[in-house]
Design a protein around this motif. Sequence first.
Motif, PDB file in Angstrom:
ATOM      1  N   LYS A 171       6.094  -9.838   9.227  1.00 16.37           N
ATOM      2  CA  LYS A 171       6.817  -8.601   8.934  1.00 16.37           C
ATOM      3  C   LYS A 171       5.835  -7.425   8.925  1.00 16.37           C
ATOM      4  O   LYS A 171       5.128  -7.197   7.953  1.00 16.37           O
ATOM      5  CB  LYS A 171       7.544  -8.724   7.596  1.00 16.37           C
ATOM      6  N   PHE A 172       5.807  -6.678  10.019  1.00 22.75           N
ATOM      7  CA  PHE A 172       4.929  -5.521  10.154  1.00 22.75           C
ATOM      8  C   PHE A 172       5.622  -4.277   9.607  1.00 22.75           C
ATOM      9  O   PHE A 172       6.808  -4.063   9.851  1.00 22.75           O
ATOM     10  CB  PHE A 172       4.547  -5.298  11.621  1.00 22.75           C
ATOM     11  N   GLU A 173       4.859  -3.450   8.902  1.00 20.35           N
ATOM     12  CA  GLU A 173       5.392  -2.203   8.379  1.00 20.35           C
ATOM     13  C   GLU A 173       5.145  -1.073   9.363  1.00 20.35           C
ATOM     14  O   GLU A 173       4.401  -1.224  10.342  1.00 20.35           O
ATOM     15  CB  GLU A 173       4.743  -1.874   7.018  1.00 20.35           C
ATOM     16  N   CYS A 174       5.769   0.074   9.108  1.00 16.86           N
ATOM     17  CA  CYS A 174       5.599   1.242   9.968  1.00 16.86           C
ATOM     18  C   CYS A 174       5.505   2.486   9.094  1.00 16.86           C
ATOM     19  O   CYS A 174       5.846   2.458   7.910  1.00 16.86           O
ATOM     20  CB  CYS A 174       6.757   1.369  10.955  1.00 16.86           C
ATOM     21  N   ARG A 227       3.981  11.919  14.821  1.00  7.71           N
ATOM     22  CA  ARG A 227       3.372  10.655  15.225  1.00  7.71           C
ATOM     23  C   ARG A 227       3.893   9.523  14.364  1.00  7.71           C
ATOM     24  O   ARG A 227       4.301   9.733  13.217  1.00  7.71           O
ATOM     25  CB  ARG A 227       1.834  10.734  15.133  1.00  7.71           C
ATOM     26  N   VAL A 228       3.840   8.332  14.941  1.00  5.53           N
ATOM     27  CA  VAL A 228       4.253   7.129  14.229  1.00  5.53           C
ATOM     28  C   VAL A 228       3.145   6.093  14.372  1.00  5.53           C
ATOM     29  O   VAL A 228       2.332   6.158  15.294  1.00  5.53           O
ATOM     30  CB  VAL A 228       5.588   6.579  14.774  1.00  5.53           C
ATOM     31  N   ALA A 229       3.110   5.138  13.446  1.00  2.00           N
ATOM     32  CA  ALA A 229       2.047   4.129  13.485  1.00  2.00           C
ATOM     33  C   ALA A 229       2.575   2.807  12.961  1.00  2.00           C
ATOM     34  O   ALA A 229       3.508   2.762  12.149  1.00  2.00           O
ATOM     35  CB  ALA A 229       0.843   4.588  12.658  1.00  2.00           C
ATOM     36  N   THR A 230       1.955   1.730  13.422  1.00  6.13           N
ATOM     37  CA  THR A 230       2.280   0.387  12.955  1.00  6.13           C
ATOM     38  C   THR A 230       1.105  -0.539  13.246  1.00  6.13           C
ATOM     39  O   THR A 230       0.165  -0.152  13.946  1.00  6.13           O
ATOM     40  CB  THR A 230       3.563  -0.143  13.620  1.00  6.13           C
ATOM     41  N   GLY A 231       1.152  -1.747  12.699  1.00  6.78           N
ATOM     42  CA  GLY A 231       0.060  -2.692  12.864  1.00  6.78           C
ATOM     43  C   GLY A 231       0.354  -3.755  13.899  1.00  6.78           C
ATOM     44  O   GLY A 231       1.471  -3.868  14.419  1.00  6.78           O
ATOM     45  N   SER A 232      -0.684  -4.560  14.181  1.00  3.40           N
ATOM     46  CA  SER A 232      -0.567  -5.620  15.167  1.00  3.40           C
ATOM     47  C   SER A 232      -1.556  -6.720  14.801  1.00  3.40           C
ATOM     48  O   SER A 232      -2.112  -6.737  13.698  1.00  3.40           O
ATOM     49  CB  SER A 232      -0.831  -5.076  16.576  1.00  3.40           C
ATOM     50  N   ILE A 258       0.850  -1.190   0.000  1.00  2.12           N
ATOM     51  CA  ILE A 258       0.000   0.000   0.000  1.00  2.12           C
ATOM     52  C   ILE A 258       0.884   1.236   0.000  1.00  2.12           C
ATOM     53  O   ILE A 258       1.922   1.261   0.676  1.00  2.12           O
ATOM     54  CB  ILE A 258      -0.948  -0.026   1.231  1.00  2.12           C
ATOM     55  N   GLU A 259       0.483   2.274  -0.765  1.00  2.00           N
ATOM     56  CA  GLU A 259       1.345   3.456  -0.879  1.00  2.00           C
ATOM     57  C   GLU A 259       0.558   4.666  -1.370  1.00  2.00           C
ATOM     58  O   GLU A 259      -0.160   4.591  -2.379  1.00  2.00           O
ATOM     59  CB  GLU A 259       2.496   3.155  -1.855  1.00  2.00           C
ATOM     60  N   HIS A 317       0.187  -4.018   6.716  1.00  2.00           N
ATOM     61  CA  HIS A 317       0.491  -2.925   5.788  1.00  2.00           C
ATOM     62  C   HIS A 317      -0.380  -1.704   6.085  1.00  2.00           C
ATOM     63  O   HIS A 317      -1.603  -1.825   6.193  1.00  2.00           O
ATOM     64  CB  HIS A 317       0.265  -3.387   4.344  1.00  2.00           C
ATOM     65  N   LEU A 318       0.239  -0.549   6.201  1.00  2.00           N
ATOM     66  CA  LEU A 318      -0.490   0.691   6.411  1.00  2.00           C
ATOM     67  C   LEU A 318       0.346   1.850   5.874  1.00  2.00           C
ATOM     68  O   LEU A 318       1.561   1.733   5.719  1.00  2.00           O
ATOM     69  CB  LEU A 318      -0.858   0.897   7.870  1.00  2.00           C
TER      70      LEU A 318
END
Length: 510
Positions: free
Chosen positions: A400-403, A411-416, A42-43, A487-488
């Motif tokens: 493999k989680f993206e950030c 701010r920062v974000a990631t998935g779980s 995703i982009e 993916h985010l």
Amino acid sequence: MNGGGEGASASAAAPLEWKFSQVFGERTAGEEVQEVDIISAIEFDRAGDHLATGDRGGRVVLFERTDTKDHVGDRRDLERMDYSMSRHPEFRYKTEFQSHEPEFDYLKSLEIEEKINKIRWCQTANGALFLLSTNDKTIKYWKIQEKKVKKVCEMNVDPAKAMGNGPVVGCVSTSSKPYLANGGCKERSISYPTNDTSFPPEGYPSLKLPTVVTHETSLVARCRRVYAHAHDYHINSISNNSDGETFISADDLRINLWNLEISNQSFNILDVKPANMEDLTEVITSAEFHPSHCNMLAYSSSKGSIRLIDMRQSALCDTHSKLFEEQEAPGSKSFFTEIIASISDIKFAKDGRHILSRDYMTLKLWDINMDSGPVATFQVHEYLRPRLCDLYENDSIFDKFECCLSGDGLRVATGSYSNLFRVFGRSEGSTESTTLEASKNPMRRQVQNPSRSRSLGTLPRVLRRGADTSGADANGNAFDFTTKLLHLAWHPTENSLACAASNSLYMYYA
């Protein structure tokens, strides 16, 4: 936890209140998801006007922003318009195309999946969109452009006298004198077709030239370049250079530099393959160009380190200019230490000064001017530490989680797991730590821990009504490792997130 950088000097921003915006491809209850439909990349583009997703079936789907177009009538007005004037970002489906097909490498007896690993937008030109997409082995350069379909109408030629698309066919009589056996001859008349288009003396009563009209407009995706046969191992990263002319591709052991216009040649700028593969201790996991310095790039490794390299130093960048890694606490090493230390994704902040990295347990923010350690650490999966053995058994520990970072870097974000994603504030004094679920009701329960939740490592409690809490941790978090948000992407100019949960694309804004 320490604060650092430009964002740290600013006062702590108030926590954002996230709201659901829209969803594409939402599953109905009990619907079985096909493997090929699961989103794998995703982009957002640089302006945030377009969003691209890739899936395991090799397809690329494009979405375009529409909410600002309701208030303007001209594209030039749209470019000048401030996004803060819009209600919130709204996107619509634009088009899709098949980027990659499954292949088979006969020399290595190896199947090559069509799954899209990464998508990167390139600079737009003349209203056309350009992007790079890659699977495990092959990178493709795509041009997406509107084409006007034209048709010929109002033909007044008599179809009975027409031959194909040619002119009207007439006849001409000629005199033929075949010779007889006794040497004589006799005349006979034979008619031959002719393409004589001369006007009769009296003229045609109403002759019109064929009229060509635009019938409709369609989007056409055309592959401009194919960059292949340059990687022995699976490609994990592609990244555009700020010069607009080159990009890099990285696999487990090598990083190659390409020119967008040259598909049959690349330069190997990094090779970490040892002479004896038994001596291999780490592999490349992610690589990205600096956002503004075309000579600098960073890559991460499975040992939890990030190396900054300068391409001006030498043609083969086997020596790094800076190394970023966090030292282990004495006595903390275990069987899982190296596995969970492996960095799955890195991203440069827009300011180019900070690098965000994601390993299995944490997010770390690094200042490229300070290599003694991360300036901030955000605990994501600390609550899973007692379950590392189970995670290893079911292979979840290798996910493999993206950030991603917000455009302002605050701010920062990631998935779980359980389709959750987490947003942290990174400015000095910020206690923002929000957990949301990828659904139409993301704020099931939000907990803002007044203490520094980033260093405490407690996941805020998120309980869904009617959820089975068997196998839950002390905070009530159910262990659902089958659903995961890998993916985010963060919108480049405003607080808007796009998250991929299985085959569904969820959009949120704050």
